[in-house]
Structure formats: structure tokens, C-alpha cells
Motif scaffolding. Sequence first.
Motif, PDB file in Angstrom:
ATOM      1  N   VAL A 188     -10.905  -1.974  -1.595  1.00  0.00           N
ATOM      2  CA  VAL A 188     -11.893  -0.917  -1.377  1.00  0.00           C
ATOM      3  C   VAL A 188     -12.130  -0.760   0.126  1.00  0.00           C
ATOM      4  CG1 VAL A 188     -14.325  -0.313  -1.677  1.00  0.00           C
ATOM      5  CG2 VAL A 188     -13.009  -1.234  -3.615  1.00  0.00           C
ATOM      6  N   GLY A 189     -12.183   0.493   0.580  1.00  0.00           N
ATOM      7  CA  GLY A 189     -12.429   0.772   1.991  1.00  0.00           C
ATOM      8  C   GLY A 189     -11.183   0.862   2.837  1.00  0.00           C
ATOM      9  N   THR A 190      -9.999   0.586   2.254  1.00  0.00           N
ATOM     10  CA  THR A 190      -8.739   0.658   3.001  1.00  0.00           C
ATOM     11  C   THR A 190      -8.435   2.097   3.407  1.00  0.00           C
ATOM     12  OG1 THR A 190      -7.819  -1.254   1.854  1.00  0.00           O
ATOM     13  CG2 THR A 190      -6.246   0.269   2.842  1.00  0.00           C
ATOM     14  N   GLU A 191      -7.856   2.246   4.594  1.00  0.00           N
ATOM     15  CA  GLU A 191      -7.352   3.558   5.019  1.00  0.00           C
ATOM     16  C   GLU A 191      -6.100   3.865   4.203  1.00  0.00           C
ATOM     17  OE1 GLU A 191      -8.220   5.915   7.503  1.00  0.00           O
ATOM     18  OE2 GLU A 191     -10.166   4.905   7.473  1.00  0.00           O
ATOM     19  N   VAL A 192      -6.146   4.921   3.416  1.00  0.00           N
ATOM     20  CA  VAL A 192      -5.019   5.266   2.557  1.00  0.00           C
ATOM     21  C   VAL A 192      -4.443   6.618   2.948  1.00  0.00           C
ATOM     22  CG1 VAL A 192      -5.755   3.885   0.583  1.00  0.00           C
ATOM     23  CG2 VAL A 192      -6.592   6.234   0.824  1.00  0.00           C
ATOM     24  N   TYR A 193      -3.172   6.758   2.666  1.00  0.00           N
ATOM     25  CA  TYR A 193      -2.453   8.020   2.826  1.00  0.00           C
ATOM     26  C   TYR A 193      -2.190   8.556   1.426  1.00  0.00           C
ATOM     27  CZ  TYR A 193       1.795  10.859   3.095  1.00  0.00           C
ATOM     28  OH  TYR A 193       2.739  11.846   2.937  1.00  0.00           O
ATOM     29  N   VAL A 194      -2.554   9.801   1.192  1.00  0.00           N
ATOM     30  CA  VAL A 194      -2.357  10.398  -0.132  1.00  0.00           C
ATOM     31  C   VAL A 194      -1.665  11.745   0.007  1.00  0.00           C
ATOM     32  CG1 VAL A 194      -4.275   9.213  -1.254  1.00  0.00           C
ATOM     33  CG2 VAL A 194      -4.705  11.368  -0.087  1.00  0.00           C
ATOM     34  N   SER A 215       6.687  19.649  -6.667  1.00  0.00           N
ATOM     35  CA  SER A 215       7.616  18.572  -6.306  1.00  0.00           C
ATOM     36  C   SER A 215       7.594  17.424  -7.304  1.00  0.00           C
ATOM     37  CB  SER A 215       7.254  18.025  -4.926  1.00  0.00           C
ATOM     38  OG  SER A 215       5.952  17.442  -4.949  1.00  0.00           O
ATOM     39  N   ASP A 216       6.623  17.431  -8.231  1.00  0.00           N
ATOM     40  CA  ASP A 216       6.406  16.343  -9.188  1.00  0.00           C
ATOM     41  C   ASP A 216       6.165  15.024  -8.464  1.00  0.00           C
ATOM     42  OD1 ASP A 216       6.052  15.417 -11.794  1.00  0.00           O
ATOM     43  OD2 ASP A 216       8.099  14.649 -11.893  1.00  0.00           O
ATOM     44  N   GLU A 217       5.443  15.078  -7.347  1.00  0.00           N
ATOM     45  CA  GLU A 217       5.136  13.869  -6.576  1.00  0.00           C
ATOM     46  C   GLU A 217       3.630  13.676  -6.460  1.00  0.00           C
ATOM     47  OE1 GLU A 217       6.862  11.485  -5.468  1.00  0.00           O
ATOM     48  OE2 GLU A 217       8.935  12.189  -5.406  1.00  0.00           O
ATOM     49  N   PHE A 218       3.244  12.416  -6.446  1.00  0.00           N
ATOM     50  CA  PHE A 218       1.870  12.028  -6.163  1.00  0.00           C
ATOM     51  C   PHE A 218       1.950  10.642  -5.518  1.00  0.00           C
ATOM     52  CE2 PHE A 218      -2.686  11.902  -8.145  1.00  0.00           C
ATOM     53  CZ  PHE A 218      -3.215  11.970  -6.871  1.00  0.00           C
ATOM     54  N   ILE A 219       1.551  10.525  -4.259  1.00  0.00           N
ATOM     55  CA  ILE A 219       1.698   9.292  -3.498  1.00  0.00           C
ATOM     56  C   ILE A 219       0.326   8.790  -3.073  1.00  0.00           C
ATOM     57  CG2 ILE A 219       2.700   8.210  -1.444  1.00  0.00           C
ATOM     58  CD1 ILE A 219       4.822  10.439  -1.452  1.00  0.00           C
ATOM     59  N   VAL A 220       0.058   7.528  -3.331  1.00  0.00           N
ATOM     60  CA  VAL A 220      -1.120   6.834  -2.814  1.00  0.00           C
ATOM     61  C   VAL A 220      -0.605   5.598  -2.102  1.00  0.00           C
ATOM     62  CG1 VAL A 220      -3.254   5.619  -3.376  1.00  0.00           C
ATOM     63  CG2 VAL A 220      -2.628   7.677  -4.656  1.00  0.00           C
ATOM     64  N   SER A 221      -0.798   5.540  -0.793  1.00  0.00           N
ATOM     65  CA  SER A 221      -0.164   4.501  -0.003  1.00  0.00           C
ATOM     66  C   SER A 221      -1.141   3.847   0.953  1.00  0.00           C
ATOM     67  CB  SER A 221       1.012   5.100   0.794  1.00  0.00           C
ATOM     68  OG  SER A 221       1.579   4.147   1.659  1.00  0.00           O
ATOM     69  N   ALA A 222      -1.044   2.519   1.059  1.00  0.00           N
ATOM     70  CA  ALA A 222      -1.801   1.787   2.075  1.00  0.00           C
ATOM     71  C   ALA A 222      -1.069   1.798   3.399  1.00  0.00           C
ATOM     72  CB  ALA A 222      -2.035   0.348   1.625  1.00  0.00           C
ATOM     73  N   LEU A 223       0.097   2.440   3.445  1.00  0.00           N
ATOM     74  CA  LEU A 223       0.865   2.624   4.668  1.00  0.00           C
ATOM     75  C   LEU A 223       0.608   4.034   5.181  1.00  0.00           C
ATOM     76  CD1 LEU A 223       4.255   1.255   3.281  1.00  0.00           C
ATOM     77  CD2 LEU A 223       2.512  -0.059   4.491  1.00  0.00           C
ATOM     78  N   GLY A 224       0.702   4.229   6.474  1.00  0.00           N
ATOM     79  CA  GLY A 224       0.593   5.579   7.019  1.00  0.00           C
ATOM     80  C   GLY A 224       1.830   6.384   6.678  1.00  0.00           C
ATOM     81  N   PRO A 225       1.802   7.704   6.887  1.00  0.00           N
ATOM     82  CA  PRO A 225       2.961   8.534   6.549  1.00  0.00           C
ATOM     83  C   PRO A 225       4.213   8.142   7.312  1.00  0.00           C
ATOM     84  CG  PRO A 225       1.341   9.774   7.821  1.00  0.00           C
ATOM     85  CD  PRO A 225       0.682   8.490   7.418  1.00  0.00           C
ATOM     86  N   SER A 226       4.086   7.701   8.571  1.00  0.00           N
ATOM     87  CA  SER A 226       5.268   7.327   9.344  1.00  0.00           C
ATOM     88  C   SER A 226       5.913   6.072   8.774  1.00  0.00           C
ATOM     89  CB  SER A 226       4.899   7.100  10.813  1.00  0.00           C
ATOM     90  OG  SER A 226       3.913   6.084  10.934  1.00  0.00           O
ATOM     91  N   ASP A 227       5.103   5.084   8.369  1.00  0.00           N
ATOM     92  CA  ASP A 227       5.644   3.861   7.775  1.00  0.00           C
ATOM     93  C   ASP A 227       6.255   4.145   6.408  1.00  0.00           C
ATOM     94  OD1 ASP A 227       4.926   2.308   9.916  1.00  0.00           O
ATOM     95  OD2 ASP A 227       2.978   1.761   9.080  1.00  0.00           O
ATOM     96  N   ALA A 228       5.588   4.949   5.622  1.00  0.00           N
ATOM     97  CA  ALA A 228       6.125   5.305   4.308  1.00  0.00           C
ATOM     98  C   ALA A 228       7.438   6.054   4.468  1.00  0.00           C
ATOM     99  CB  ALA A 228       5.123   6.168   3.545  1.00  0.00           C
ATOM    100  N   LEU A 229       7.516   6.934   5.463  1.00  0.00           N
ATOM    101  CA  LEU A 229       8.721   7.707   5.716  1.00  0.00           C
ATOM    102  C   LEU A 229       9.856   6.800   6.150  1.00  0.00           C
ATOM    103  CD1 LEU A 229      10.011  10.504   5.980  1.00  0.00           C
ATOM    104  CD2 LEU A 229       9.172  10.592   8.321  1.00  0.00           C
ATOM    105  N   SER A 230       9.551   5.830   7.024  1.00  0.00           N
ATOM    106  CA  SER A 230      10.577   4.915   7.510  1.00  0.00           C
ATOM    107  C   SER A 230      11.139   4.072   6.379  1.00  0.00           C
ATOM    108  CB  SER A 230       9.989   4.002   8.598  1.00  0.00           C
ATOM    109  OG  SER A 230      10.917   3.025   8.988  1.00  0.00           O
ATOM    110  N   ARG A 231      10.256   3.574   5.512  1.00  0.00           N
ATOM    111  CA  ARG A 231      10.705   2.736   4.417  1.00  0.00           C
ATOM    112  C   ARG A 231      11.539   3.531   3.429  1.00  0.00           C
ATOM    113  NH1 ARG A 231       6.706  -0.663   0.554  1.00  0.00           N
ATOM    114  NH2 ARG A 231       6.704   1.245  -0.666  1.00  0.00           N
TER     115      ARG A 231
END
Length: 258
Positions: A188-194, A215-231
Motif C-alpha cells: 500500500v502506498g507504492t508508486e505504481v504505473y498503470v 489493445s486487450d492490455e491492462f498493466i499494473v506495475s511497481a516498475l516505472g514505464p521505462s523499466d517495464a519497457l526495458s524488461r
Amino acid sequence: MVWWVELGAALQSGNLGSRIVPYVFILGGLLFIWEGVREWKRRRLVDDTPTETVRSAAAGRTELEGAGTPIGEPVERPFADGECLVARYRIDRAGGGSSKTIATGTRWTAFEVDDGTGTMRVEPDDGTTFEFDSAHRREVRVDGGEAEPPAIAEFCRASSEVDTQATDSVTRSYFAHDRRYIEWWIPVGTEVYVLGAAELSEDDSGLVLRRDDTSDEFIVSALGPSDALSRTGHGVESLLFIGLLFIGLGLYALVAAM
């Protein structure tokens, strides 16, 4: 259609050892490439969608970043104390030189994203892609013959998702094996990327973020968009390489068998 005829002949003759293996490799390679293309499309989606503020967001595909706060009761961590937005667990059992996953599950709750300009309700669903920070991953190993820590034993007893007899007595056969309990969570309270689609709520009280049907996509990530993109990009390269390698091996085996 030649490959299908060959496969049918192999099945009828019973000579599957050398004749069906090439097709298994080729099929596996195609599956890896399909998954790689899917991940590439997802990467493009993340890259092409600009991050908005809640205040400026409009209906349609939306990408936000902000602190996540549960709406109602938060989710409890599976194997320890702690409140979170999303929690995932996996239980593995070792034996005979191999490991088998015997239970896995993901739990979440609806939450609000607060980016300082306002809040928006986020409603994950069964197909949501959840990404966890490596700092919020915990693994507990239990040797054969030993009892589970109390928190893990309590979770197993209380969870209808865990189909195992390893909850009450060390005399049961399950306890003869080594076990591994892994949990991931977004506190709870984490910075999330959605990333999803903003829609007008049913009571017209504001926008709510749900799955993007286009796009049939739904993303909830504890990583920022740049980290999610890199992975995701790394995954694309690996999947395509493995797919081409498998197809190459399958074709080589076919030619060698002629």
C-alpha cells in the motif's frame, strides 16, 4: 500440407522417435515467436502511450503514475504480515531431482492512484499484467520433515486455492519433500504505473481505469514505464531468438532424416 502427411504417417507407423521430434521443435519455435511478437506489440503500446495526469486524463487509453491506495480492505500478504494492493504466491514441491509447482495464485483489490493532481479508481481483472519490484519478493524454503512456519501453515489451511495435504501433520507424505514458498507483493502506498482505458463510472462520479479493449492490455506495475519497457524488450529478443533456434533445429532434423 507435406508436414501434416509426414506426421500422419509417423503416427500410423509408430516410428515417432525421429519423425515427430522435428515437428515438436518447429511448433515450439512458432509458439515462442508468437509470444515474442505479442511482447513486442506490448512494448510498442507502452512506448507510444504518453503518461498523463489524473487532472488532464480523458476517456480512452490512459497511462498514469501515482501512489496506490486500496478502496476498501487491502490484500494481505500470503506468507507474512503486511497490507498490499496486489499479492502473488507460488508453492513448489521438490522430489526425485525435480521441482513441481503445486499451487499458485494472485490476489488484488480495486485501488486509487493519486498523482498529486487528483485520484482515479483502478479496477484490475483476471487478465491484468502485474509487475513486481524485486525488493518485494520473498522466498521461504522448508526442508523435508520440517513443519511450515506458522504464517504459511495458517495460509494453507485457510486458502481454498491451495490443494495440498501439507497443513496439519508432519506425518503426511507431503512433508517428506522439500518445499519452497515464494510471494510477491505491491505494498500500500507504492508508486505504481498503470496502463488501461479510462471509462466513465456507472454512477457518473468520474473516470475509472479498466482494461483497454482496443489493445486487450491492462498493466499494473511497481516498475516505472521505462523499466517495464526495458524488461519487455529483453524478453522480446530472448523469445524471438529461442523461437528461431527451435525452428532451425527442427528443420535441420527434418533434412537429416530424409
